[in-house]
Design a protein around this motif. Structure first.
Motif, short mmCIF file in Angstrom:
data_model
loop_
_atom_site.label_atom_id
_atom_site.label_comp_id
_atom_site.label_asym_id
_atom_site.label_seq_id
_atom_site.Cartn_x
_atom_site.Cartn_y
_atom_site.Cartn_z
N ASP A 12 52.72 -2.85 19.85
CA ASP A 12 54.02 -3.48 19.68
C ASP A 12 54.46 -3.22 18.25
O ASP A 12 53.64 -3.25 17.33
CB ASP A 12 53.93 -4.99 19.94
CG ASP A 12 55.30 -5.63 20.12
OD1 ASP A 12 56.07 -5.67 19.13
OD2 ASP A 12 55.60 -6.09 21.22
N ASP A 13 55.75 -2.95 18.05
CA ASP A 13 56.21 -2.64 16.70
C ASP A 13 56.43 -3.88 15.84
O ASP A 13 56.73 -3.76 14.65
CB ASP A 13 57.47 -1.79 16.73
CG ASP A 13 58.64 -2.48 17.43
OD1 ASP A 13 58.38 -3.37 18.26
OD2 ASP A 13 59.80 -2.13 17.16
N GLU A 14 56.28 -5.07 16.42
CA GLU A 14 56.44 -6.31 15.66
C GLU A 14 55.07 -6.86 15.26
O GLU A 14 54.29 -7.28 16.13
CB GLU A 14 57.18 -7.36 16.50
CG GLU A 14 58.62 -7.02 16.80
CD GLU A 14 59.50 -7.16 15.56
OE1 GLU A 14 59.07 -7.82 14.60
OE2 GLU A 14 60.61 -6.58 15.56
N ASP A 39 53.43 1.85 17.45
CA ASP A 39 54.28 2.75 18.23
C ASP A 39 53.47 3.37 19.36
O ASP A 39 52.23 3.31 19.37
CB ASP A 39 54.90 3.84 17.35
CG ASP A 39 53.86 4.75 16.71
OD1 ASP A 39 53.25 5.56 17.44
OD2 ASP A 39 53.65 4.65 15.49
N GLY A 40 54.18 3.98 20.31
CA GLY A 40 53.52 4.51 21.49
C GLY A 40 52.58 5.67 21.22
O GLY A 40 51.52 5.78 21.83
N LEU A 92 44.87 5.84 19.83
CA LEU A 92 43.85 4.81 19.64
C LEU A 92 43.19 4.41 20.95
O LEU A 92 41.99 4.11 20.98
CB LEU A 92 44.47 3.59 18.96
CG LEU A 92 44.91 3.79 17.50
CD1 LEU A 92 45.60 2.54 16.98
CD2 LEU A 92 43.73 4.15 16.62
N ALA A 93 43.96 4.38 22.02
CA ALA A 93 43.38 4.02 23.32
C ALA A 93 42.30 5.00 23.72
O ALA A 93 41.24 4.61 24.24
CB ALA A 93 44.48 3.97 24.39
N MET A 98 59.50 0.72 21.60
CA MET A 98 58.78 1.01 20.36
C MET A 98 59.31 2.31 19.78
O MET A 98 59.83 3.15 20.51
CB MET A 98 57.27 1.14 20.63
CG MET A 98 56.57 -0.16 20.97
SD MET A 98 54.77 0.06 21.05
CE MET A 98 54.63 1.13 22.49
N PRO A 99 59.16 2.49 18.47
CA PRO A 99 59.61 3.74 17.85
C PRO A 99 58.64 4.88 18.10
O PRO A 99 57.55 4.67 18.62
CB PRO A 99 59.65 3.37 16.36
CG PRO A 99 58.59 2.31 16.22
CD PRO A 99 58.66 1.51 17.50
N VAL A 100 59.05 6.08 17.71
CA VAL A 100 58.26 7.31 17.80
C VAL A 100 58.04 7.71 19.26
O VAL A 100 58.44 8.78 19.69
CB VAL A 100 56.91 7.21 17.07
CG1 VAL A 100 56.19 8.55 17.10
CG2 VAL A 100 57.11 6.74 15.64
N MET A 101 57.36 6.86 20.01
CA MET A 101 57.17 7.07 21.44
C MET A 101 57.28 5.71 22.12
O MET A 101 56.58 4.77 21.77
CB MET A 101 55.79 7.68 21.73
CG MET A 101 55.51 7.90 23.22
SD MET A 101 53.79 8.43 23.55
CE MET A 101 53.85 10.12 22.95
N ASP A 102 58.21 5.58 23.08
CA ASP A 102 58.38 4.29 23.72
C ASP A 102 57.24 3.99 24.67
O ASP A 102 56.41 4.86 24.99
CB ASP A 102 59.73 4.21 24.46
CG ASP A 102 59.83 5.22 25.59
OD1 ASP A 102 59.03 5.14 26.54
OD2 ASP A 102 60.73 6.08 25.54
N GLY A 103 57.18 2.74 25.13
CA GLY A 103 56.07 2.31 25.95
C GLY A 103 55.97 3.02 27.28
O GLY A 103 54.86 3.27 27.79
#
Length: 217
Positions: A8-10, A35-36, A42-43, A57-62
Motif C-alpha cells: 500500500d502506498d500509504e 508500490d506494485g 518482495l513477494a 498504487m504508483p509505479v505498478m497498480d495492484g
C-alpha cells in the motif's frame, strides 16, 4: 507460520495492517511495499504465502501486480484491498485470480480471518461488500458471458454442479458439506475437480462462473 506481504502506498495503512496481523500468533509480516512493482519483487524474494495488495498504487497498480504474481509466483495468494467505489476493479481482480477482497476499514478479526482463509487455499469474500458486488454483476449478465459459463458448467456432473452452486453462494467447504450431507473432505475433493474442469485458478473464479451460469438462482 503464515508469511505475509503488505502493499500500500500509504505508510499509515501499512502500519495499521501490520499491527493487526502481528497480533495473531500464526501470522508474520515479512515485507512491506509502497508500490506494485516492489510488491512483486518482495513477494518472490521472501516467498510469502499471502500478499495484501491495494488496487491504487504508483509505479505498478495492484491489478497489474496481481497479474504479474499470477504469472511468476502463482503460489502467492493475493488479497485485494479496496473501497466501496471500486467495484469494476474488484471484479477484474477476482476474475484474474485474486484470492478475494476486503475493505481497508475491515474489523481486525475479519482481516486476520481473510489472511488465514487465503493461506489455507480458500477464497475470502468480504461479508460487507462482496455479495453486493457479485450480485450486481450477475443480476444482468452479458448474454455472451452467460452462454460461455453455461457451456463450461455443462462439463460437470450433477453433484459437481450442486457443489459449484454453493460456491457461488460463498459457502465454505464445511458449510457446503452440511448442506449437501457430505464430509468436508469430500467437498474439498469435489472443489478440486471442479476447478480443474472449469480451468479456474481459485474458488472465486468458479463462484463467478456459477453466478454467470445462473446456478442456485
Amino acid at each position: 507460520m503464515i508469511r505475509v506481504l503488505i502493499a500500500d502506498d500509504e505508510p499509515l495503512i501499512r502500519a495499521g495492517i501490520r499491527m493487526i496481523l502481528t497480533s495473531a500468533d500464526d501470522i508474520e509480516v515479512v515485507a512491506e511495499a509502497p508500490d506494485g512493482r516492489e510488491a512483486v519483487e518482495l513477494a518472490r524474494r521472501h516467498r510469502v504465502d499471502v500478499a495484501l495488495v491495494d488496487i491504487q498504487m504508483p509505479v505498478m497498480d495492484g491489478l497489474t501486480a496481481l497479474a504479474e504474481l499470477g504469472r511468476t509466483a502463482p503460489e502467492v495468494r493475493v488479497l485485494v484491498l479496496t473501497t466501496f467505489g471500486q467495484r469494476e476493479n474488484v471484479l477484474r481482480a477476482l476474475r484474474d485470480g485474486g484470492a478475494g477482497f476486503l475493505l481497508k476499514d475491515s474489523a481486525p478479526g475479519e482481516l486476520i480471518g481473510a489472511v488465514r482463509a487465503a493461506a489455507a487455499g480458500n477464497a475470502y469474500l468480504s461479508p460487507a461488500a462482496t455479495r453486493h458486488v457479485v450480485d450486481s454483476f450477475a443480476s444482468a449478465p452479458a448474454e455472451e458471458r452467460g452462454e460461455e459459463a453455461r457451456a463450461r458448467v455443462a462439463a460437470l456432473g450433477e453433484r459437481e454442479r450442486a457443489v459449484l452452486a454453493l460456491l457461488g453462494e460463498g459457502l465454505s467447504n464445511a458449510d457446503a458439506g452440511r448442506r449437501l450431507h457430505m464430509s468436508e473432505a469430500t467437498v474439498k475433493t469435489y472443489v478440486s475437480r471442479i476447478l480443474a474442469k472449469l480451468g479456474c485458478g481459485n474458488r472465486v473464479q468458479a463462484a463467478l462462473i456459477a453466478r454467470d451460469a445462473g446456478l442456485g438462482r
